[in-house]
Design an enzyme around this catalytic site. Sequence first.
Site, PDB file in Angstrom:
ATOM      1  N   GLU A 286      -9.444  -2.076   5.939  1.00 41.01           N
ATOM      2  CA  GLU A 286      -9.998  -1.764   7.252  1.00 41.01           C
ATOM      3  C   GLU A 286     -11.269  -2.579   7.506  1.00 41.01           C
ATOM      4  O   GLU A 286     -11.848  -3.145   6.577  1.00 41.01           O
ATOM      5  CB  GLU A 286     -10.322  -0.261   7.308  1.00 41.01           C
ATOM      6  CG  GLU A 286      -9.138   0.653   7.007  1.00 41.01           C
ATOM      7  CD  GLU A 286      -8.109   0.727   8.139  1.00 41.01           C
ATOM      8  OE1 GLU A 286      -8.037  -0.197   8.962  1.00 41.01           O
ATOM      9  OE2 GLU A 286      -7.351   1.708   8.182  1.00 41.01           O
TER      10      GLU A 286
ATOM     11  N   ASP B 186       0.807  -1.220   0.000  1.00 36.62           N
ATOM     12  CA  ASP B 186       0.000   0.000   0.000  1.00 36.62           C
ATOM     13  C   ASP B 186       0.841   1.271   0.000  1.00 36.62           C
ATOM     14  O   ASP B 186       2.067   1.225   0.187  1.00 36.62           O
ATOM     15  CB  ASP B 186      -0.940   0.006   1.223  1.00 36.62           C
ATOM     16  CG  ASP B 186      -0.243  -0.419   2.509  1.00 36.62           C
ATOM     17  OD1 ASP B 186       1.000  -0.318   2.591  1.00 36.62           O
ATOM     18  OD2 ASP B 186      -0.927  -0.856   3.432  1.00 36.62           O
TER      19      ASP B 186
END
Length: 246
Positions: A143, A67
């Site tokens: 998440e 990421d």
Amino acid sequence: MRVIVVENYEEMSKKAALMIASQLYLNPKSVLGLATGSTPVGMYEELIRLYESGEIDFSQAMSFNLDEYYGISKDKKQSYHSFMKETFFDHINIPEDKRFIPDGLAEDVENECRNYDKSIIEMGGIDIQVLGIGVNGHIGFNEPNINFEAKTHLVNLDEQTIKDNARFFDSIDEVPRQAISMGMKTIMQSKKIVLLASGKNKADAIQKTIEGKITSDLPASLLQIHKDVVIIVDKEAGEKLSRRDI
Ligand code: PGA
């Protein structure tokens, strides 16, 4: 899922480095999936040591990072580009054009994400993916409540993650609110996965990842259905586990 509980951070880091080293021995052209954060720093130090002593060579390897913050330039010290360069890339020999990290300033984000997944597939897929885990059970920046089917995409960071990562910025207001992250689907397509965790603050997330039900509330729990996962935790991160296969 294989779970290894070790004494401390140092032992966790050494074991993880040996797994990467073995992968390189098996296939010098391995595609490595790399992670940022505090957890893998010891593993990178150990890999650098193995490289400097001539025991491993990355000259034919390549890497894809999980990421990058969105809206941050590569040169900013908090970017994951900078982190990887300082912590690892400047000290080993993965060719510069073979180190892939999403571009946090991409104008066409969808295109950037699509190309990232495409490059991974074109390079033959990730042979071994290293993961840390968030206190909230995130992997990469996937998440809680993430779509398990998502590939690389733009994500909104969780409040907990913003708080946890504020330590790297001058103030919490400076922490980017979004990131480009490999999706759960991208991660699950890796041939092998090594997840690392150390410290008491990860104990809950680790217990739920290994012994809880599979739920998008705890993204790492999806790893239970991956066929080749090794989880290495130190004693503190493993303290809530009832299952210990060593
Ligand atoms: P940490 O982060 O290694 O800095 O604890 C892990 C993560 O958020 O994935």
